[in-house]
Design a protein around this motif. Structure first.
Motif, mmCIF file in Angstrom:
data_model
loop_
_atom_site.group_PDB
_atom_site.id
_atom_site.type_symbol
_atom_site.label_atom_id
_atom_site.label_comp_id
_atom_site.label_asym_id
_atom_site.label_seq_id
_atom_site.Cartn_x
_atom_site.Cartn_y
_atom_site.Cartn_z
ATOM 1 N N THR A 68 0.837 -1.202 0.000
ATOM 2 C CA THR A 68 0.000 0.000 0.000
ATOM 3 C C THR A 68 0.874 1.256 0.000
ATOM 4 N N LYS A 69 1.940 1.237 0.811
ATOM 5 C CA LYS A 69 2.845 2.390 0.848
ATOM 6 C C LYS A 69 3.535 2.578 -0.502
ATOM 7 N N LYS A 70 3.995 1.461 -1.100
ATOM 8 C CA LYS A 70 4.630 1.563 -2.415
ATOM 9 C C LYS A 70 3.640 2.081 -3.450
ATOM 10 N N ASN A 71 2.409 1.623 -3.367
ATOM 11 C CA ASN A 71 1.367 2.081 -4.291
ATOM 12 C C ASN A 71 1.152 3.584 -4.136
ATOM 13 N N GLN A 72 1.105 4.045 -2.897
ATOM 14 C CA GLN A 72 0.912 5.477 -2.661
ATOM 15 C C GLN A 72 2.084 6.289 -3.213
ATOM 16 N N GLU A 73 3.319 5.767 -3.017
ATOM 17 C CA GLU A 73 4.488 6.461 -3.559
ATOM 18 C C GLU A 73 4.411 6.511 -5.090
ATOM 19 N N ASN A 74 4.051 5.400 -5.684
ATOM 20 C CA ASN A 74 3.938 5.361 -7.149
ATOM 21 C C ASN A 74 2.838 6.287 -7.649
ATOM 22 N N MET A 75 1.747 6.344 -6.933
ATOM 23 C CA MET A 75 0.661 7.254 -7.335
ATOM 24 C C MET A 75 1.121 8.705 -7.239
ATOM 25 N N ARG A 76 1.920 9.035 -6.199
ATOM 26 C CA ARG A 76 2.451 10.399 -6.096
ATOM 27 C C ARG A 76 3.361 10.708 -7.291
ATOM 28 N N GLU A 77 4.178 9.714 -7.659
ATOM 29 C CA GLU A 77 5.069 9.907 -8.802
ATOM 30 C C GLU A 77 4.266 10.085 -10.094
ATOM 31 N N VAL A 78 3.227 9.277 -10.269
ATOM 32 C CA VAL A 78 2.375 9.402 -11.459
ATOM 33 C C VAL A 78 1.719 10.775 -11.490
ATOM 34 N N ASN A 79 1.212 11.206 -10.358
ATOM 35 C CA ASN A 79 0.571 12.526 -10.306
ATOM 36 C C ASN A 79 1.567 13.643 -10.605
ATOM 37 N N ALA A 80 2.811 13.493 -10.107
ATOM 38 C CA ALA A 80 3.832 14.510 -10.387
ATOM 39 C C ALA A 80 4.141 14.539 -11.880
ATOM 40 N N THR A 84 3.596 17.539 -14.529
ATOM 41 C CA THR A 84 4.690 18.018 -15.378
ATOM 42 C C THR A 84 4.232 18.095 -16.832
ATOM 43 N N PHE A 85 3.591 17.041 -17.298
ATOM 44 C CA PHE A 85 3.113 17.036 -18.679
ATOM 45 C C PHE A 85 1.991 18.054 -18.888
ATOM 46 N N ALA A 86 1.202 18.296 -17.870
ATOM 47 C CA ALA A 86 0.128 19.270 -17.998
ATOM 48 C C ALA A 86 0.699 20.688 -18.146
ATOM 49 N N ARG A 87 1.861 20.934 -17.529
ATOM 50 C CA ARG A 87 2.472 22.272 -17.615
ATOM 51 C C ARG A 87 3.099 22.524 -18.979
ATOM 52 N N HIS A 88 3.503 21.478 -19.658
ATOM 53 C CA HIS A 88 4.159 21.646 -20.960
ATOM 54 C C HIS A 88 3.138 21.528 -22.077
ATOM 55 N N ASP A 89 3.239 22.440 -22.997
ATOM 56 C CA ASP A 89 2.357 22.402 -24.155
ATOM 57 C C ASP A 89 3.102 21.684 -25.269
#
Length: 148
Positions: A68-80, A84-89
């Protein structure tokens, strides 16, 4: 005298009946004691099994917590990465400099593809010990010389 004989006969009958009854009860007591010993053994086995199951359950909960902790870390990375991609056009960059974007996408795709091939290689665990010893070493010429 008849009464004495009758009373003596009754006394013998009652005594014999009591003796037989007590013997039967003692047999039942012996059987019940044997059953109690068997039940105590089975209870001990079940208690041991329950203890093992509880230990396994604790290990399982620890693994679930870790995952669960690893999943949460991975989800944070995915969201980051999404942010990042949302900021770049990328559309505007692709229109302005298509070769630059194409090169970067191709390199990243090749890197991901090579990693996927390496992960899914069915022969990755079939390396022979001779092959492992020879990896990373310079080959020496067969004539014994060091290349002189």
């Amino acid at each position: 005298m008849k009464i004495g004989l009758i009373l003596t006969g009754l006394l013998l009958a009652v005594t014999t009946g009591s003796y037989i009854w007590i013997g039967k009860l003692n047999d039942e007591i012996a059987i019940l004691k044997g059953n109690a010993i068997v039940l105590e053994g089975e209870i001990a086995k079940q208690n041991e099994q329950i203890r093992k199951n509880l230990e396994q359950q604790q290990k399982t909960y620890a693994q679930i917590d870790s995952l669960t902790k690893k999943n949460q870390e991975n989800m944070r990375e995915v969201n980051a990465l999404k942010q990042t991609f949302a900021r770049h056009d990328l559309d505007a960059l692709a229109m302005a400099k298509p070769k630059l974007l194409e090169g970067k996408v191709n390199k990243a795709t090749k890197r991901v593809f090579d990693g996927l091939i390496e992960l899914t290689d069915p022969n990755q665990f079939d390396e022979k010990p001779e092959e492992l010893e020879g990896k990373g070493k310079k080959k020496v010429k067969e004539d014994g010389g060091g290349g002189e």
